[in-house]
Design an enzyme around this catalytic site. Structure first.
Site, PDB file in Angstrom:
ATOM      1  NE  ARG A  58      -1.749  -1.868   3.238  1.00 30.39           N
ATOM      2  CZ  ARG A  58      -1.422  -3.142   3.108  1.00 30.39           C
ATOM      3  NH1 ARG A  58      -2.023  -3.872   2.196  1.00 30.39           N
ATOM      4  NH2 ARG A  58      -0.513  -3.705   3.864  1.00 30.39           N
ATOM      5  CB  THR A  59       3.561   2.468   2.211  1.00 32.74           C
ATOM      6  OG1 THR A  59       2.838   2.081   3.370  1.00 32.74           O
ATOM      7  CG2 THR A  59       4.270   3.787   2.468  1.00 32.74           C
ATOM      8  CE  LYS A  87      27.234  -2.908  -6.580  1.00 34.22           C
ATOM      9  NZ  LYS A  87      27.248  -1.830  -7.568  1.00 34.22           N
ATOM     10  NE  ARG A 108       7.290   0.417   4.790  1.00 33.38           N
ATOM     11  CZ  ARG A 108       6.081  -0.133   4.829  1.00 33.38           C
ATOM     12  NH1 ARG A 108       5.921  -1.402   4.519  1.00 33.38           N
ATOM     13  NH2 ARG A 108       5.033   0.584   5.151  1.00 33.38           N
ATOM     14  CG  HIS A 136       3.742   3.824   8.398  1.00 31.34           C
ATOM     15  ND1 HIS A 136       4.026   4.652   7.336  1.00 31.34           N
ATOM     16  CD2 HIS A 136       3.149   2.729   7.858  1.00 31.34           C
ATOM     17  CE1 HIS A 136       3.620   4.078   6.221  1.00 31.34           C
ATOM     18  NE2 HIS A 136       3.083   2.909   6.511  1.00 31.34           N
TER      19      HIS A 136
END
Lengths: 310, 147
Positions: A58-59, A87, A108, A136
């Site tokens: 969703r986000t 890396k 995120r 959030h």
């Protein structure tokens, strides 16, 4: 009028709901109304960097869609395995580099405080799309927008939060935000997943009225909103215990008999078994509208931050 | 009655009015167990102000600002006495600053400050009880959990 002139989101980072005053929250929610059906290229030529070091449906998709509907573009990755972090590149370096390619970043990341660090490293605004168990903020804003939309107000509502109240960051942020609006909170959870003490301490400091319960039936008559959360299987070493708890905290149609006709059920999704599918058609179900509101609120935030609206 | 409870020192620092039971935590946070001169620790001394108190005397040492802030974390009521020629040359109370950078490690292993090469940052959250809040993970900790 005066208040609106003082609040300015241009080039502002969105890291934690704790950074918002009540007036700023109200300002974002009021601004979002204009974006319900808006598809105008007000962010033409703007580029959003989408850095997702953890899975999301969703986000990420709603941010990408929000940018597309406002005429902007997105670059980035949805899987850290395709980024230079594999890396050994530090988050700090990744953010510094990407901030040279775009106009804002949404991130995120599994570590708590990662978005705050990204904002410090970046010359452009950073939006927190979830930093581990911490914050959030765009979810909290869309939850508040949803509450306002279905109930006509936020102030003074009776709101129950049900399920995993210990680990759910959504619940923690929402409880803190609702405390600014004088809401009455009911926390319904098994003993092992109770709301953490530091949240209770904050609620006591803000003189928010709250109580803790074992079953949603104890409070359903009072509620304007029942905010369900997923009980995560991995929190239980014993699968039988998980089954028992998950079953106990699944909401049943029978419970609604005593509910107000205007009571709405919300859920940050994804759901598992806590809301059976036969409830989806109920007048009380509001979680899919809630998810759709994510697009509206994120469009508003992007427009405010990138200067698409004043 | 004993003529003295803790030996006087000629030069150095006396950390007085440490909350009773916390003297060894002060020793630990200042790494005084690795100090190559004499450190005297008094535990459970009578105090008019506090009822019971602890005291730590460190010979031939003056404390840095960072060390003073560390003391303030675990002994917020402590008094610092700078001793020269057996006399108190300077006396002041510790005070925890509102903002602390690179003073303590965040106890949360999931905090970004534990995983990137950056300084930790904390804010004073409350004084009674003494709690601090991590700038990054936003968690609030009792000061004792930081030792």
């Amino acid at each position: 009028m005066g208040r609106e002139r003082e609040i300015d989101f241009l080039h502002r980072d969105i890291i934690s709901i704790n950074d918002f005053s009540k007036d700023e929250i109200v300002y974002v929610l009021e601004s979002a109304k204009a974006f319900e059906h808006m598809r105008k290229p007000i962010l033409k030529d703007s580029v959003l960097g989408v850095l997702f070091f953890e899975p999301s449906t969703r986000t990420r998709l709603s941010f990408e869609s929000a940018m597309a509907q406002l005429g902007g573009k997105t670059i980035g990755f949805a899987d850290p395995l395709v980024s230079s972090s594999t890396k050994g590149e530090s988050l700090l370096d990744t953010v510094k580099i990407v901030s040279g390619y775009c106009d804002a970043i949404v991130i995120r990341h599994p570590l708590e405080g990662s978005a705050r660090l990204a904002a410090e490293a970046s010359e452009i605004p950073v939006i927190n799309g979830g930093d581990g168990a911490n914050q959030h903020p765009t979810q909290t804003l869309l939850d508040l927008y949803t509450i306002k939309k279905c109930q006509g107000r936020i102030s003074g509502l009776n709101i129950a939060m049900v399920g995993d109240l210990k680990y759910g960051r959504t619940v923690h942020s929402l409880a803190c935000a609702l405390s600014k609006f004088g809401c009455r909170l009911y926390f319904v959870s098994p003993e092992s997943l109770k709301i953490p003490k530091h949240i209770i301490d904050d609620l006591q400091n803000s003189e928010t009225e709250y109580s803790e319960h074992k079953e949603v039936g104890e409070v359903i008559k009072e509620c304007d909103i029942v905010y369900m959360t997923r009980i995560q299987k991995e929190r239980f070493p014993d699968p039988a215990e998980y089954e028992r708890i998950a079953h106990t905290y699944a909401i049943e149609k029978d419970v609604f008999r005593e509910a107000k006709p205007t009571m709405k059920i919300m859920h940050p999704l994804p759901r598992v078994s806590e809301i059976p599918k036969d409830i989806d058609d109920s007048e009380h179900a509001y979680y899919f509208e809630q998810a759709a509101n994510g697009l509206v609120v994120r469009k508003a935030l992007l427009a405010l931050i990138l200067g698409g609206v004043k | 009655m004993r003529p003295y409870k803790v030996y006087a020192i000629k030069h150095g620092t006396v950390i007085d009015h440490i909350d009773s039971g916390n003297a060894l935590k002060v020793v630990k946070i200042l790494k005084l167990d690795e100090y190559d001169q004499i450190v005297t620790v008094g535990i459970g001394l009578e105090s008019k102000k506090m009822g019971k108190k602890d005291i730590v005397k460190i010979e031939n040492k003056s404390l840095t600002k960072t060390e003073l802030n560390k003391i303030a974390l675990i002994a917020p009521h402590a008094t610092i006495n700078i001793i020269q020629e057996f006399k108190v040359a300077q006396k002041f109370e510790v005070a925890l600053p509102q903002f602390m950078e690179n003073l303590i490690k965040c106890p949360n292993p999931q905090c970004i400050s534990r995983n990137e090469d950056i300084y930790s940052k904390f804010y004073k959250h409350s004084l009674n009880p003494l709690k601090v809040r991590c700038h990054y993970c936003e968690r609030v900790f009792d000061s004792f959990s930081l030792i």
